[in-house]
Design a protein around this motif. Structure first.
Motif, PDB file in Angstrom:
ATOM      1  N   ARG A  19      42.896 -84.967  23.742  1.00 62.35           N
ATOM      2  CA  ARG A  19      41.740 -84.585  22.838  1.00 62.35           C
ATOM      3  C   ARG A  19      40.475 -85.089  23.458  1.00 62.35           C
ATOM      4  O   ARG A  19      39.461 -84.357  23.263  1.00 62.35           O
ATOM      5  CB  ARG A  19      41.881 -85.462  21.636  1.00 62.35           C
ATOM      6  N   GLU A  20      40.324 -86.225  23.952  1.00 64.53           N
ATOM      7  CA  GLU A  20      39.172 -86.796  24.468  1.00 64.53           C
ATOM      8  C   GLU A  20      38.510 -85.729  25.447  1.00 64.53           C
ATOM      9  O   GLU A  20      37.248 -85.526  25.520  1.00 64.53           O
ATOM     10  CB  GLU A  20      39.190 -88.027  25.372  1.00 64.53           C
ATOM     11  N   ASN A  21      39.208 -85.142  26.448  1.00 64.37           N
ATOM     12  CA  ASN A  21      38.718 -84.276  27.249  1.00 64.37           C
ATOM     13  C   ASN A  21      38.222 -82.870  26.647  1.00 64.37           C
ATOM     14  O   ASN A  21      37.361 -82.430  27.306  1.00 64.37           O
ATOM     15  CB  ASN A  21      40.150 -83.798  28.380  1.00 64.37           C
ATOM     16  N   ILE A  22      38.942 -82.357  25.500  1.00 60.05           N
ATOM     17  CA  ILE A  22      38.455 -81.202  25.109  1.00 60.05           C
ATOM     18  C   ILE A  22      37.283 -81.528  24.171  1.00 60.05           C
ATOM     19  O   ILE A  22      36.145 -80.912  24.387  1.00 60.05           O
ATOM     20  CB  ILE A  22      39.519 -80.550  24.107  1.00 60.05           C
ATOM     21  N   SER A  23      37.233 -82.593  23.396  1.00 58.72           N
ATOM     22  CA  SER A  23      36.237 -82.910  22.662  1.00 58.72           C
ATOM     23  C   SER A  23      34.870 -83.472  23.136  1.00 58.72           C
ATOM     24  O   SER A  23      33.985 -83.896  22.461  1.00 58.72           O
ATOM     25  CB  SER A  23      36.592 -84.016  21.293  1.00 58.72           C
ATOM     26  N   LEU A  24      34.988 -83.380  24.619  1.00 57.05           N
ATOM     27  CA  LEU A  24      33.757 -83.881  25.247  1.00 57.05           C
ATOM     28  C   LEU A  24      32.559 -83.138  24.702  1.00 57.05           C
ATOM     29  O   LEU A  24      31.427 -83.631  24.763  1.00 57.05           O
ATOM     30  CB  LEU A  24      33.926 -83.756  26.675  1.00 57.05           C
ATOM     31  N   ALA A  25      32.911 -81.727  24.553  1.00 53.68           N
ATOM     32  CA  ALA A  25      31.869 -80.571  24.418  1.00 53.68           C
ATOM     33  C   ALA A  25      31.250 -80.858  22.842  1.00 53.68           C
ATOM     34  O   ALA A  25      30.365 -80.339  22.521  1.00 53.68           O
ATOM     35  CB  ALA A  25      32.489 -79.485  24.425  1.00 53.68           C
ATOM     36  N   ASN A  26      32.286 -81.496  21.891  1.00 55.95           N
ATOM     37  CA  ASN A  26      31.723 -81.555  20.648  1.00 55.95           C
ATOM     38  C   ASN A  26      32.621 -82.711  19.869  1.00 55.95           C
ATOM     39  O   ASN A  26      33.755 -82.912  19.507  1.00 55.95           O
ATOM     40  CB  ASN A  26      32.127 -80.346  20.053  1.00 55.95           C
ATOM     41  N   ALA A  27      31.933 -84.018  19.792  1.00 57.02           N
ATOM     42  CA  ALA A  27      32.570 -85.170  19.657  1.00 57.02           C
ATOM     43  C   ALA A  27      33.354 -85.013  18.098  1.00 57.02           C
ATOM     44  O   ALA A  27      34.149 -85.799  17.542  1.00 57.02           O
ATOM     45  CB  ALA A  27      31.629 -86.261  19.844  1.00 57.02           C
TER      46      ALA A  27
END
Ligand code: ATP
Length: 613
Positions: free
Chosen positions: A465-473
């Motif tokens: 999740r953290e890796n993907i949501s880097l682009a949109n927290a």
């Protein structure tokens, strides 16, 4: 020096330096310093200014440490004086000597000294940590802001060495050298005051070694700062060469560059050793004189004391106390000089750290893009001053268009991709998105409009999740899963033990390179920019998976401008417009059908690709 004021496991890095060589060649100029470092190094003046600023920022802390140390030393100074008085009483009338009072005073002084010494050390260490953390934070803030082309030019080894070895040196200096020098200065000053009160004549006697210490230390300090800086630079260069060799092991093997890399490593290592030896020679020419200069006055105190005692102008108490005071001054003096040396290494590292702040800031021109049109006008760009890679490229891409950039290797496709993504502005000409020059927009603003995905991808240590949501927290679970579906990654992602909460990257589940590439694309989907630049973004997937992924992405990319640097010409076939780049110029521009009809370079490329696949 008599001994090290630190224990073995607490030795500063320079304590592990090589033994004195017999045939060290002393470098006569420091020109190497300029050529070896690929990032700026701050001047001595800047470093001194920073030190003054640091001290004044933490002046309360320094004052507190100095005050506590003053009490520690004052209590220690009571002891020689008390012993001196006792000896005087014993000399005059042994029956009247008050031994129990002496013991009480000495014991009380020792207790006070122990408590305050502990307190001083705690406060000094805390102070050191504060100074260090403000330095580190400022450095890191700057490093992450560095323009990518600067980092690329400097190489990872150089930056790595500044973030590791140099920070380590500074840590030593700040945590130990700074507090110890402060403490030692207070101690020496207090001892001199005590001698002045006991027998002022001994001030002159104790100072007998001062001119020698002053002269040799001055000579040492004149040469050493620059020598330490060059030594650090040559170390960083060696580090760069080794890191580059390790990182590109396969390429070195494939191109049989082993010999060349070994030669380069030997040469970088040789230069570093040369400078290491030079600084060692400076130290070995300094220490013995310093050592002599503070042992010698002790003998003179005895001789002069005996002379005045015979004349009857000085008591045994005065001589004993002064001798003990002079003896007491050796330790702080020794410690201070030892750490002044360490401070030289720390200052050299600080100049490299501060050098990062001297890198020219990326120029920012505030403007709000109006619309989604991407336009290039007479774009010229080169990595080297005398050779342009892009030689005057102009185009207009209407919003929602799919463009495929094709062309031979080295033609400048990826370079154009970087300029379109605003990673750097062109040397001349303009690249605009909605009328705003994308290379000059603030980074956060650019990312909202244009995003680039290359074949280089990185999985950060953290959960999926953290890796993907880097682009949109703020992305919800649903949005993250939608992004994963869009990039065909939902099947393997659902199989992970803890789903989105599964730790990935080093220490967690290792994602395969194609999976990592899908994660990078999922980030892009979440970032939701209107213009996407894909530079071989699906290159790690096999042909079938890539086609499937591209088909899945299609619905997400609907309505957006997509500029894809294509190595598989099948993707080009599906694009609205194909741009053929050759020698940094657009040689053809049009749809697949039109270019095939024109029977030019694209038609040739297409035919040869079709025949191969
Ligand atoms: P490929 O298809 O092989 O990736 P490309 O068309 O994308 O090639 P670019 O990567 O843009 O070409 O490179 C164009 C030229 O610029 C090449 O001669 C390359 O060696 C050079 N070049 C690319 N990146 C750098 C860099 N960081 N520093 C110096 N030169 C570079």
């Amino acid at each position: 020096m008599k001994g090290k004021p630190v224990s073995e496991d607490h030795l500063p890095p320079s304590a592990f330096r090589s033994p004195p060589p017999n045939t060290a060649r002393i470098p006569t100029d420091f020109g190497f310093e300029r050529s070896s470092s690929r990032l700026p190094i701050a001047s001595v003046q800047t470093v001194n200014k920073e030190l003054v600023a640091l001290i004044s920022k933490h002046k309360r802390g320094f004052f507190l440490v100095a005050a506590l140390q003053f009490v520690t030393v004052a209590s220690a100074l009571v002891i020689p004086r008390t012993f001196g008085n006792l000896l005087g009483q014993l000399g005059k009338n042994p029956q009247k000597a008050n031994i129990s009072l002496t013991v009480t005073i000495v014991a009380t002084a020792l207790v006070v000294q122990t408590i305050f010494s502990y307190w001083t050390k705690v406060k000094a260490s805390v102070l050191g940590e504060f100074v260090l953390s403000s330095l580190r934070e400022r450095f890191l803030e700057r490093v992450v802001e560095l323009p990518p082309n600067v980092v690329e030019r400097a190489g990872s080894g150089e930056l790595l060495s500044r973030t590791t070895t140099d920070i380590d040196h500074i840590t030593w200096a700040v945590r130990d050298a700074f507090p110890i020098i402060t403490i030692s200065l207070v101690e020496i000053a207090s001892i001199f005051i005590a001698i002045a009160f006991t027998a002022p004549i001994f001030i002159a006697v104790v100072m007998i070694g001062a001119p020698v210490i002053f002269a040799v230390t001055r000579r040492y300090l004149r040469k050493s700062p620059q020598a330490y800086r060059v030594e650090s630079s040559s170390y960083a260069l060696m580090n760069s060469v080794l890191v580059e060799s390790a990182e590109s092991g396969r390429t070195i093997d494939a191109l049989r560059l082993g010999e060349d890399r070994i030669e380069r490593s030997d040469s970088a290592l040789g230069r570093w050793i040369e400078w290491e030896r030079y600084t060692l020679r400076l130290r070995t020419a300094w220490f013995p004189f310093v050592e002599m200069s503070y042992i010698f006055p002790l003998g003179v105190v005895l001789l002069v004391g005996a002379y005045f005692y015979n004349l009857g102008t000085m008591t045994i108490a005065q001589i004993t106390a002064s001798l003990l005071y002079a003896q007491m001054a050796i330790d702080p003096l020794e410690g201070m000089l030892w750490w002044i040396d360490e401070l030289q290494g720390g200052k050299a590292s600080l100049s490299r750290l501060l050098g990062i702040h001297e890198i020219q800031e990326r120029e920012i021109r505030i403007s709000e893009p109006d619309g989604f049109e991407v336009r290039g006008e007479e774009i010229r760009y080169g990595y080297k001053k005398d050779r342009d890679v892009l030689n005057g490229i102009s185009f207009i891409i209407e919003p929602g268009t799919r463009v495929a950039i094709v062309g031979p290797s080295g033609a400048g496709k990826s370079t154009l991709g970087k300029l379109l993504a605003g990673i750097q502005p062109p040397r001349s000409g303009t690249v605009t998105v909605g009328g705003s020059e994308v290379g000059y927009l603030p980074v956060e603003q650019t990312r909202g409009h244009v995003a680039l995905v290359t074949q280089e991808h990185h999985i950060f240590v953290g959960t999926l999740r953290e890796n993907i949501s880097l682009a949109n927290a703020d992305a919800t679970d649903e949005e993250i899963w939608e992004a994963l579906v869009a990039v065909d990654a939902h099947l393997w992602a659902r199989e992970l033990v803890a789903g989105l909460e599964t730790p990935v990257g080093i220490g967690g589940t290792r994602l395969l390179p194609p999976q990592a590439q899908q994660v990078a694309l999922a980030r892009l989907v979440l970032a939701d920019p209107h213009t996407l630049i894909l530079d071989e973004a699906t290159s790690l997937l096999d042909q079938r998976s890539a086609r499937h992924l591209e088909a899945s992405l299609n619905s997400v990319l609907e309505g957006r401008t997509v500029i894809a640097i294509a190595h598989r010409l099948q993707s080009a076939h599906d694009a609205d417009i194909i741009a053929v780049i050759e020698d940094g110029k657009i040689s053809e521009w049009g749809s697949h059908a039109a270019l095939m009809k024109a029977d030019g370079p694209y038609a040739t490329l297409w035919k040869s690709w079709r025949d191969e696949s």
